[in-house]
Design a protein around this motif. Sequence first.
Motif, short mmCIF file in Angstrom:
data_model
loop_
_atom_site.label_atom_id
_atom_site.label_comp_id
_atom_site.label_asym_id
_atom_site.label_seq_id
_atom_site.Cartn_x
_atom_site.Cartn_y
_atom_site.Cartn_z
N VAL A 450 0.83 -1.21 0.00
CA VAL A 450 0.00 0.00 0.00
C VAL A 450 0.86 1.25 0.00
O VAL A 450 0.53 2.26 -0.62
N TRP A 456 -7.29 2.03 -4.18
CA TRP A 456 -8.19 0.89 -4.09
C TRP A 456 -9.58 1.29 -4.61
O TRP A 456 -10.01 2.42 -4.42
N ASN A 555 -3.03 -9.08 -1.96
CA ASN A 555 -3.97 -7.98 -1.77
C ASN A 555 -4.59 -7.48 -3.07
O ASN A 555 -5.61 -6.78 -3.05
N SER A 556 -4.01 -7.84 -4.21
CA SER A 556 -4.63 -7.46 -5.48
C SER A 556 -6.04 -8.06 -5.61
O SER A 556 -6.88 -7.52 -6.34
N ARG A 559 -9.31 -6.01 -5.31
CA ARG A 559 -9.92 -5.28 -6.43
C ARG A 559 -11.16 -6.01 -6.94
O ARG A 559 -12.03 -5.40 -7.58
N ARG A 562 -13.66 -5.99 -2.95
CA ARG A 562 -14.22 -4.75 -2.40
C ARG A 562 -15.47 -4.26 -3.15
O ARG A 562 -16.49 -3.97 -2.54
N LEU A 620 -8.85 -2.48 5.20
CA LEU A 620 -9.17 -2.56 3.77
C LEU A 620 -10.29 -3.56 3.47
O LEU A 620 -10.88 -3.52 2.38
#
Length: 693
Positions: A450, A456, A555-556, A559, A562, A620
């Motif tokens: 990040v 994001w 963490n991608s 996308r 979320r 997140l």
Amino acid sequence: MQDQILEALRRGANDEALALARRDAAAKPGDAGAQRMLAVALGANGDREGALAAVDRALEIVPDDPDLHFQRATLLAGDRDVEGARAALERSVGLNPNQFGAYVLQAQLALARGDLDEAERQSRLAGRLAPEHPWLLGVDGMVALGRRRPDQALALLSRAAERAPDDEQVLLGLALAYIANGHDAFAEQALRNLIDRRGGPRPWRQLLAETLQRQQRPAEGFDALAPALEGEVPAATLRLAGELALQAGRPADALDWLRRAIAADPRAPRALALALEAWRRLDDRDDATRTLEAALATAPDASALWRARLAIVPVDAADAAYEVLSRWADALPDDPAAMDAQMRLSLATGDTDAALRHARALARRLPGHGGAHTVIVDILRERDPAAAIAHVESLLSSVEGDAARERLIASLGLLEDATGRYASAVERWQSLARIRASRRLPLPPLSAPVSAGRAWPDWTARGDDGTPVRTLFLWGPPGSCVENVATLFSGVPGFRADRMAPGAPDDVFQRYASVHALDNGLLDPAHAMREWSEGLTTRGIEGRHVVEWLLWWDNSLLRVLRPHVDGAAVVFVLRDPRDMLLQWLAFDSPMRIGASSPAAAARWLAGAIGQLLEILEDRLYRVSLVLIDGRESDAAALGEALSEALGMPLDVGGRVLSGLHFPAGHWRRYAEVLAGPFAQLTPVAMRLGYPET
């Protein structure tokens, strides 16, 4: 006269046909045709020996008649004189190269002895004379069955049955083809037609009984077999009768047949196993003892009998067990099964000296006996760890096969760990990783943190805090013991562990390429979500009520989650990162992810944990972090921790978890050996709340 004989045979008046044929042969002693018809009539009345003599008399008159040689071959084949039949067939073909039946019979004889190439060759020769003949199709179908091509076999034999619906060889082949294709109901119909038309020889009835047995109809199977249980019955047929009666819930009746089966073949393990089950159901140890002792009196060298005799000794009667074992060893001093039983009984009674002695004897008798070597190593580990290591090292030079070699190296690593040889243990685990490298996945890619300034997408699918979780993603890095958490979740409807297995779903959560594609806009998150959602249906999941055990995390993936996956949460499972690294090196992981070195594994692990911390610290996504140190294999404690983290009860259902892990804090023993890799992990460990040292 010949026409009268044939007409009587067609009417089934075999006695009348034989009387006519005898009269005609007596009136024409030099007529080969009269002798041929006498042979046919004798054969129809079951007198193969007399029929063969009549054919031989005919051949004395016309020694070069190809049809007579073929008739002689058929009779010899019926008497299982294969070599004699082959010689007669070769003579028949030599005299008449167009003798179609001779080629077919030679093909059938080749099938009987398992020579598929020869059967195929004879079929090709016959095919030049009568292509598409049902006998020929039958042979080709049986060749296809032998070559494990059941679909082709069924097609060929179905065509043969259309052309010759009453031919017993064709019908029998068709039944076998149905069985090979799993069509037991059709096989049953073919076999019943065959038996109704031609009577019921024992092999046909046995095949029908087995077909009914596979359809869970054991009582009907027994009824179909019953006519074949008269007279002298083979042991295998007696065993089947007992098995069917037992499956039909008649253990006393089953024992009547199984006792006979054991008497006929005391070495048949299946009959003995079935009898043991029948005795168990009837709680009749006395009858079991009498039956087995009687069998041992006639066959003291039958190892299977001794195993069964030992099995009926009460669990708490060690002296009686030792008495049986002593007799077994006297009767079969070199029997590995006896040695194995002695070893296990000694272990069960706590006599480790005797267990070690028997294990060593068994290992000498069977050098590849894994159970014996395990006992030797386990006992030596407690008594003399250095000797245990030396024993395993001695096996490495002679072991065959990668799997066995891997097991030995893994065992050595754990032995060296237990004896404080930490540097040697790490070397073992690294050598193990090199052996497995070609069968391991590479380290998953990691996207930029990040702090690199990534933007994001809006968290539009978050819902209220009270939104119930419909979709739960579970992930833990290699070494986290996440597999035990997965075991607890396995009782939850919708749990899926298929991402760890061959044939895993091919979607955004599985493909490594997703990381780069999502971060660089090459993959539309909405499309990725639809692909995953549609895949749930094919996996038997409805309405996104799923617990997805993920192979990897990055963490991608946020996308996709979320903006598009509502009612979802992620559970991350962790331990002290340094313990995780050690666990990964020593025990591998269900994800089967490999690393080129401890340093490379530590770098990746630090990056992956750093990503999880970013999610937590920056809020997140809806995430639960579960630290399971000290309760890795404690189902109750682990279930309580998960229930607390999820805010909902989790029924662990008495599940047994894997104990293949080092205790919490074990990493400190490797602080010097793995100082470099641990230094890379210490910062994230401290961010998680673990001490620096």
